[in-house]
Motif scaffolding. Sequence first.
Motif, PDB file in Angstrom:
ATOM      1  N   PHE A 187       2.767  -3.301  -8.969  1.00  7.55           N
ATOM      2  CA  PHE A 187       3.696  -2.170  -9.021  1.00  7.55           C
ATOM      3  C   PHE A 187       2.949  -0.836  -8.899  1.00  7.55           C
ATOM      4  CE2 PHE A 187       5.955  -5.620 -11.011  1.00  7.55           C
ATOM      5  CZ  PHE A 187       7.282  -5.433 -10.658  1.00  7.55           C
ATOM      6  N   ALA A 188       1.774  -0.863  -8.272  1.00  7.93           N
ATOM      7  CA  ALA A 188       0.940   0.335  -8.230  1.00  7.93           C
ATOM      8  C   ALA A 188       1.641   1.509  -7.560  1.00  7.93           C
ATOM      9  CB  ALA A 188      -0.370   0.024  -7.511  1.00  7.93           C
ATOM     10  N   VAL A 189       2.319   1.250  -6.458  1.00  9.29           N
ATOM     11  CA  VAL A 189       2.951   2.348  -5.716  1.00  9.29           C
ATOM     12  C   VAL A 189       4.070   3.019  -6.512  1.00  9.29           C
ATOM     13  CG1 VAL A 189       4.305   2.934  -3.667  1.00  9.29           C
ATOM     14  CG2 VAL A 189       2.280   1.470  -3.453  1.00  9.29           C
ATOM     15  N   PRO A 190       5.100   2.303  -6.950  1.00  3.52           N
ATOM     16  CA  PRO A 190       6.166   2.992  -7.691  1.00  3.52           C
ATOM     17  C   PRO A 190       5.700   3.575  -9.012  1.00  3.52           C
ATOM     18  CG  PRO A 190       6.474   0.613  -7.782  1.00  3.52           C
ATOM     19  CD  PRO A 190       5.403   0.873  -6.775  1.00  3.52           C
ATOM     20  N   LEU A 191       4.764   2.898  -9.702  1.00  3.59           N
ATOM     21  CA  LEU A 191       4.293   3.418 -10.979  1.00  3.59           C
ATOM     22  C   LEU A 191       3.472   4.691 -10.804  1.00  3.59           C
ATOM     23  CD1 LEU A 191       3.404   0.143 -12.900  1.00  3.59           C
ATOM     24  CD2 LEU A 191       5.107   1.852 -13.565  1.00  3.59           C
ATOM     25  N   ASN A 192       2.588   4.723  -9.814  1.00  2.00           N
ATOM     26  CA  ASN A 192       1.817   5.946  -9.574  1.00  2.00           C
ATOM     27  C   ASN A 192       2.717   7.101  -9.157  1.00  2.00           C
ATOM     28  OD1 ASN A 192      -1.016   5.529 -10.124  1.00  2.00           O
ATOM     29  ND2 ASN A 192      -1.027   4.041  -8.464  1.00  2.00           N
ATOM     30  N   ARG A 193       3.757   6.796  -8.414  1.00  2.00           N
ATOM     31  CA  ARG A 193       4.708   7.841  -8.027  1.00  2.00           C
ATOM     32  C   ARG A 193       5.387   8.427  -9.263  1.00  2.00           C
ATOM     33  NH1 ARG A 193       8.052   4.923  -5.127  1.00  2.00           N
ATOM     34  NH2 ARG A 193       6.737   5.022  -3.272  1.00  2.00           N
ATOM     35  N   GLU A 214      -4.480   7.904  -5.950  1.00  2.00           N
ATOM     36  CA  GLU A 214      -4.367   6.449  -5.974  1.00  2.00           C
ATOM     37  C   GLU A 214      -3.218   5.988  -5.074  1.00  2.00           C
ATOM     38  OE1 GLU A 214      -4.134   4.883  -9.908  1.00  2.00           O
ATOM     39  OE2 GLU A 214      -5.829   6.060 -10.634  1.00  2.00           O
ATOM     40  N   LEU A 215      -2.150   6.760  -5.069  1.00  3.59           N
ATOM     41  CA  LEU A 215      -1.003   6.433  -4.227  1.00  3.59           C
ATOM     42  C   LEU A 215      -1.374   6.514  -2.757  1.00  3.59           C
ATOM     43  CD1 LEU A 215       2.024   5.775  -4.148  1.00  3.59           C
ATOM     44  CD2 LEU A 215       2.483   8.229  -4.199  1.00  3.59           C
ATOM     45  N   ALA A 216      -2.139   7.524  -2.389  1.00  3.01           N
ATOM     46  CA  ALA A 216      -2.563   7.680  -0.991  1.00  3.01           C
ATOM     47  C   ALA A 216      -3.460   6.530  -0.556  1.00  3.01           C
ATOM     48  CB  ALA A 216      -3.289   9.014  -0.811  1.00  3.01           C
ATOM     49  N   GLU A 217      -4.316   6.057  -1.464  1.00  2.00           N
ATOM     50  CA  GLU A 217      -5.230   4.959  -1.117  1.00  2.00           C
ATOM     51  C   GLU A 217      -4.511   3.615  -1.048  1.00  2.00           C
ATOM     52  OE1 GLU A 217      -8.299   5.017  -4.011  1.00  2.00           O
ATOM     53  OE2 GLU A 217      -9.129   6.958  -3.370  1.00  2.00           O
ATOM     54  N   SER A 218      -3.545   3.409  -1.930  1.00  2.00           N
ATOM     55  CA  SER A 218      -2.875   2.111  -1.988  1.00  2.00           C
ATOM     56  C   SER A 218      -1.727   1.986  -1.004  1.00  2.00           C
ATOM     57  CB  SER A 218      -2.341   1.865  -3.405  1.00  2.00           C
ATOM     58  OG  SER A 218      -1.383   2.849  -3.761  1.00  2.00           O
ATOM     59  N   ASP A 219      -1.265   3.136  -0.468  1.00  2.00           N
ATOM     60  CA  ASP A 219      -0.125   3.094   0.449  1.00  2.00           C
ATOM     61  C   ASP A 219      -0.411   3.991   1.654  1.00  2.00           C
ATOM     62  OD1 ASP A 219       2.302   2.614   1.581  1.00  2.00           O
ATOM     63  OD2 ASP A 219       3.438   3.926   0.240  1.00  2.00           O
ATOM     64  N   PRO A 220      -1.268   3.547   2.586  1.00  2.00           N
ATOM     65  CA  PRO A 220      -1.628   4.362   3.756  1.00  2.00           C
ATOM     66  C   PRO A 220      -0.441   4.696   4.649  1.00  2.00           C
ATOM     67  CG  PRO A 220      -3.131   2.490   3.489  1.00  2.00           C
ATOM     68  CD  PRO A 220      -1.979   2.254   2.579  1.00  2.00           C
ATOM     69  N   SER A 221       0.646   3.953   4.514  1.00  8.94           N
ATOM     70  CA  SER A 221       1.803   4.199   5.372  1.00  8.94           C
ATOM     71  C   SER A 221       2.535   5.487   5.004  1.00  8.94           C
ATOM     72  CB  SER A 221       2.782   3.021   5.290  1.00  8.94           C
ATOM     73  OG  SER A 221       3.311   2.880   3.979  1.00  8.94           O
ATOM     74  N   ARG A 222       2.304   5.985   3.790  1.00  6.73           N
ATOM     75  CA  ARG A 222       2.969   7.221   3.384  1.00  6.73           C
ATOM     76  C   ARG A 222       2.389   8.411   4.161  1.00  6.73           C
ATOM     77  NH1 ARG A 222       6.084   7.211  -1.019  1.00  6.73           N
ATOM     78  NH2 ARG A 222       5.756   9.453  -1.274  1.00  6.73           N
ATOM     79  N   PRO A 223       3.194   9.438   4.378  1.00  5.33           N
ATOM     80  CA  PRO A 223       2.689  10.627   5.090  1.00  5.33           C
ATOM     81  C   PRO A 223       1.521  11.262   4.336  1.00  5.33           C
ATOM     82  CG  PRO A 223       5.095  10.668   4.906  1.00  5.33           C
ATOM     83  CD  PRO A 223       4.621   9.558   4.030  1.00  5.33           C
ATOM     84  N   GLN A 224       0.342  11.120   4.867  1.00  5.76           N
ATOM     85  CA  GLN A 224      -0.849  11.615   4.191  1.00  5.76           C
ATOM     86  C   GLN A 224      -0.875  13.151   4.115  1.00  5.76           C
ATOM     87  OE1 GLN A 224      -3.228   9.564   2.702  1.00  5.76           O
ATOM     88  NE2 GLN A 224      -1.625   8.050   3.086  1.00  5.76           N
ATOM     89  N   VAL A 225      -0.296  13.799   5.118  1.00  2.00           N
ATOM     90  CA  VAL A 225      -0.273  15.265   5.110  1.00  2.00           C
ATOM     91  C   VAL A 225       0.496  15.771   3.903  1.00  2.00           C
ATOM     92  CG1 VAL A 225       0.484  17.327   6.346  1.00  2.00           C
ATOM     93  CG2 VAL A 225      -0.493  15.399   7.616  1.00  2.00           C
ATOM     94  N   PHE A 226       1.632  15.153   3.638  1.00  2.00           N
ATOM     95  CA  PHE A 226       2.441  15.557   2.488  1.00  2.00           C
ATOM     96  C   PHE A 226       1.664  15.356   1.188  1.00  2.00           C
ATOM     97  CE2 PHE A 226       5.095  14.012  -1.006  1.00  2.00           C
ATOM     98  CZ  PHE A 226       5.874  15.127  -1.243  1.00  2.00           C
TER      99      PHE A 226
END
Length: 247
Positions: A187-193, A214-226
């Motif tokens: 649950f790393a992505v939703p919990l870190n968010r 941590e969210l950027a590293e675990s979920d590369p699909s997210r908009p990194q610029v944001f």
Amino acid sequence: MAARKKNSATPSQGAPTPEGGTEQHHTGLTGAVESLEESDDLHPVLQFIVDHIKPLAAGLVVFLLVIAGYGYWEYSKEKALDEASNKLGEILVQTGGEKRIEALESFLQDVPAGMKDGVRLELATAYADAGQHEKAAAMWQAAGSGQGETIRVISAMGQAQALMDDGKNDEALPILENALAMSGESFAVPLNRMIATAAEEAGRFSRAVDALRELAESDPSRPQVFLQDKIARLEKMQQEAQTNNDS
């Protein structure tokens, strides 16, 4: 041809006894057992069975009664769950708002144990929809108590969200941190968010930055610029807060 002579004594009448009476013999299983009991030449295993057949038969009856009772108990339990499930469906379909909360609270008192957590989850949602965030948090916590890891994490997220909706971000953070430690990467992505949001609202900008990284590293699909822009703004807010504290 001579007629066959009929036997004067039937099996049910028995043979004459020396006292002049009639010795009674039984047919079927009872008769077979009695015949074996009168025999003096039996194999030891067969002799054991003969000696113990009556208590063994009694034990078998008790065993069958236990099995029958267990089957009835299982049937009754399943029937109760089916009836409770139907009742819960009626509540969710026919009621809403405060009436739904009242119906679920009442239903929770008598619902079978196997459905209590399901009713608690529905109550938590109903409380949240009604703006009763404190009750929602408590119900989420109760629903996760004693459950497996996945349910406990989900319940913790629900509890934390209810606290965050109530403006209690400082209380939500340790709950989210414990859930993250328990779940690992699952649950790393939703919990870190959620941690990033709660930490920012609580003024803990450094923790919010760590969560976003941590969210950027675990979920590369997210908009990194944001994410990078958000991290930069939080770091600036952290510096300003530190400056104000030093002055």
